[in-house]
Scaffold this motif. Structure first.
Motif, mmCIF file in Angstrom:
data_model
loop_
_atom_site.group_PDB
_atom_site.id
_atom_site.type_symbol
_atom_site.label_atom_id
_atom_site.label_comp_id
_atom_site.label_asym_id
_atom_site.label_seq_id
_atom_site.Cartn_x
_atom_site.Cartn_y
_atom_site.Cartn_z
ATOM 1 N N UNK A 27 0.971 -1.173 0.038
ATOM 2 C CA UNK A 27 -0.096 0.022 -0.133
ATOM 3 C C UNK A 27 1.103 1.208 0.066
ATOM 4 N N UNK A 28 0.685 1.978 -1.020
ATOM 5 C CA UNK A 28 1.441 3.297 -1.110
ATOM 6 C C UNK A 28 0.784 4.381 -0.277
ATOM 7 N N UNK A 29 1.484 4.832 0.872
ATOM 8 C CA UNK A 29 0.896 6.070 1.601
ATOM 9 C C UNK A 29 1.845 7.045 1.555
ATOM 10 N N UNK A 30 1.528 8.323 1.499
ATOM 11 C CA UNK A 30 2.319 9.736 1.767
ATOM 12 C C UNK A 30 1.960 10.425 2.899
ATOM 13 N N UNK A 31 2.870 10.703 3.498
ATOM 14 C CA UNK A 31 2.728 11.596 5.074
ATOM 15 C C UNK A 31 3.369 12.897 4.632
ATOM 16 N N UNK A 32 2.136 13.807 4.718
ATOM 17 C CA UNK A 32 2.624 15.317 4.249
ATOM 18 C C UNK A 32 2.828 16.202 5.746
ATOM 19 N N UNK A 33 3.821 16.769 5.772
ATOM 20 C CA UNK A 33 3.804 17.898 6.821
ATOM 21 C C UNK A 33 3.969 18.998 6.247
ATOM 22 N N UNK A 34 3.212 20.190 6.868
ATOM 23 C CA UNK A 34 3.168 21.370 6.526
ATOM 24 C C UNK A 34 4.298 22.571 7.071
ATOM 25 N N UNK A 35 3.933 23.622 7.130
ATOM 26 C CA UNK A 35 4.682 24.552 7.734
ATOM 27 C C UNK A 35 5.401 24.453 9.087
ATOM 28 N N UNK A 36 6.602 24.726 9.172
ATOM 29 C CA UNK A 36 7.213 24.639 10.540
ATOM 30 C C UNK A 36 7.487 23.275 11.211
ATOM 31 N N UNK A 37 6.971 22.261 10.465
ATOM 32 C CA UNK A 37 7.013 20.945 11.007
ATOM 33 C C UNK A 37 8.395 20.384 10.792
ATOM 34 N N UNK A 38 9.178 20.875 9.935
ATOM 35 C CA UNK A 38 10.635 20.617 9.843
ATOM 36 C C UNK A 38 11.580 20.966 10.971
ATOM 37 N N UNK A 39 11.144 21.692 11.801
ATOM 38 C CA UNK A 39 11.631 22.239 13.050
ATOM 39 C C UNK A 39 11.018 21.116 14.191
ATOM 40 N N UNK A 40 10.588 20.150 13.929
ATOM 41 C CA UNK A 40 10.088 19.185 15.087
ATOM 42 C C UNK A 40 11.331 18.663 16.096
ATOM 43 N N UNK A 41 11.020 18.694 17.305
ATOM 44 C CA UNK A 41 12.324 18.526 17.781
ATOM 45 C C UNK A 41 12.900 19.514 18.598
ATOM 46 N N UNK A 42 12.697 20.672 17.656
ATOM 47 C CA UNK A 42 13.585 22.167 18.303
ATOM 48 C C UNK A 42 12.379 23.046 18.472
ATOM 49 N N UNK A 43 11.194 22.705 17.881
ATOM 50 C CA UNK A 43 10.228 23.827 18.048
ATOM 51 C C UNK A 43 9.302 23.599 19.112
ATOM 52 N N UNK B 32 -3.382 6.407 0.234
ATOM 53 C CA UNK B 32 -3.836 7.289 1.344
ATOM 54 C C UNK B 32 -2.696 8.354 1.699
ATOM 55 N N UNK B 33 -3.300 9.345 2.195
ATOM 56 C CA UNK B 33 -2.479 10.408 2.426
ATOM 57 C C UNK B 33 -2.544 10.756 4.015
ATOM 58 N N UNK B 34 -1.453 10.733 4.921
ATOM 59 C CA UNK B 34 -1.481 11.307 6.299
ATOM 60 C C UNK B 34 -1.261 12.806 6.209
ATOM 61 N N UNK B 35 -2.084 13.524 6.799
ATOM 62 C CA UNK B 35 -1.549 15.064 6.465
ATOM 63 C C UNK B 35 -1.902 15.869 7.832
ATOM 64 N N UNK B 36 -0.378 16.504 8.026
ATOM 65 C CA UNK B 36 -0.410 17.378 9.239
ATOM 66 C C UNK B 36 -0.198 18.725 8.510
ATOM 67 N N UNK C 206 -9.374 15.820 -4.921
ATOM 68 C CA UNK C 206 -8.818 14.444 -5.107
ATOM 69 C C UNK C 206 -9.754 13.116 -4.813
ATOM 70 N N UNK C 207 -9.128 12.045 -5.182
ATOM 71 C CA UNK C 207 -10.106 10.746 -4.491
ATOM 72 C C UNK C 207 -9.164 9.948 -3.511
ATOM 73 N N UNK C 208 -7.983 10.381 -3.306
ATOM 74 C CA UNK C 208 -7.538 9.456 -2.297
ATOM 75 C C UNK C 208 -7.893 9.860 -0.824
ATOM 76 N N UNK C 209 -7.975 8.930 0.073
ATOM 77 C CA UNK C 209 -8.643 9.222 1.306
ATOM 78 C C UNK C 209 -7.297 9.807 2.246
ATOM 79 N N UNK C 210 -7.737 10.860 3.138
ATOM 80 C CA UNK C 210 -6.754 11.594 3.499
ATOM 81 C C UNK C 210 -7.110 11.621 5.453
ATOM 82 N N UNK C 211 -6.216 11.358 5.997
ATOM 83 C CA UNK C 211 -6.259 11.466 7.412
ATOM 84 C C UNK C 211 -5.688 12.521 7.773
#
Ligand code: DQA
Length: 148
Positions: free
Chosen positions: A1-17, A67-71, A89-94
């Motif tokens: 199953x092919x799933x993409x996790x997408x993180x939006x703005x400022x989440x590149x700083x996780x751990x420090x933010x 599927x897409x997991x989206x923050x 789109x037609x791919x389900x998103x959580x």
């Protein structure tokens, strides 16, 4: 199953933010653990601080992946364009959030994207992502009307 996790703005700083809110672990540190927990998934990851890049990525995978997991970070609360992209789109998103957005400032209580997602998981720090992947792992075959 092919799933993409997408993180939006400022989440590149996780751990420090703001670690008191978002935890002290980076996403890059967590991702191998997630991949090991779901060995049957092809788990891809994309992060961007730019609304248009997030939309382009949703268009790119939104008709072919499972599927897409989206923050969407703060765009959750502000971006009609992102909400429209999810409607297209037609791919389900959580939808996921690390923090419990319902327990934070009022502006974070409203999700513009939520109505175009299957559901939302919020407040479990990085574990929110694992819970979202469990949905795709366990619930998909049982769900009536699943879009893919
Ligand atoms: C967040 C919550 C948003 O309100 C905030 O703007 C973020 C992160 C979360 O994961 O808790 O950037 O999406």
């Amino acid at each position: 199953m092919q799933i993409l996790i997408i993180n939006g703005p400022n989440l590149n700083l996780l751990g420090r933010r703001e670690p008191g809110i978002y935890g002290s672990r980076s996403f890059d540190d967590y991702l191998p653990e997630l991949r090991a927990a779901f060995p049957d998934f092809t788990l891809e990851y994309f992060q961007s601080n730019h609304e248009g890049e997030l939309i382009d990525k949703i268009h790119e995978v939104g008709f072919s992946y499972h599927g897409i997991v989206l923050n969407a970070g703060a765009y959750t609360h502000t971006s009609l364009a992102l909400a429209d992209a999810l409607a297209a789109i037609n791919v389900p998103v959580v939808e996921v959030h690390l923090s419990n957005v319902a327990a934070r400032e009022e502006i974070r209580h409203k999700s513009l994207i939520g109505k175009n997602c299957l559901g939302s998981i919020s407040g479990f720090k990085l574990e929110s992502y694992r819970l979202a992947l469990h949905y795709f792992d366990n619930m998909r075959p049982k769900r009536v009307g699943f879009k893919v």
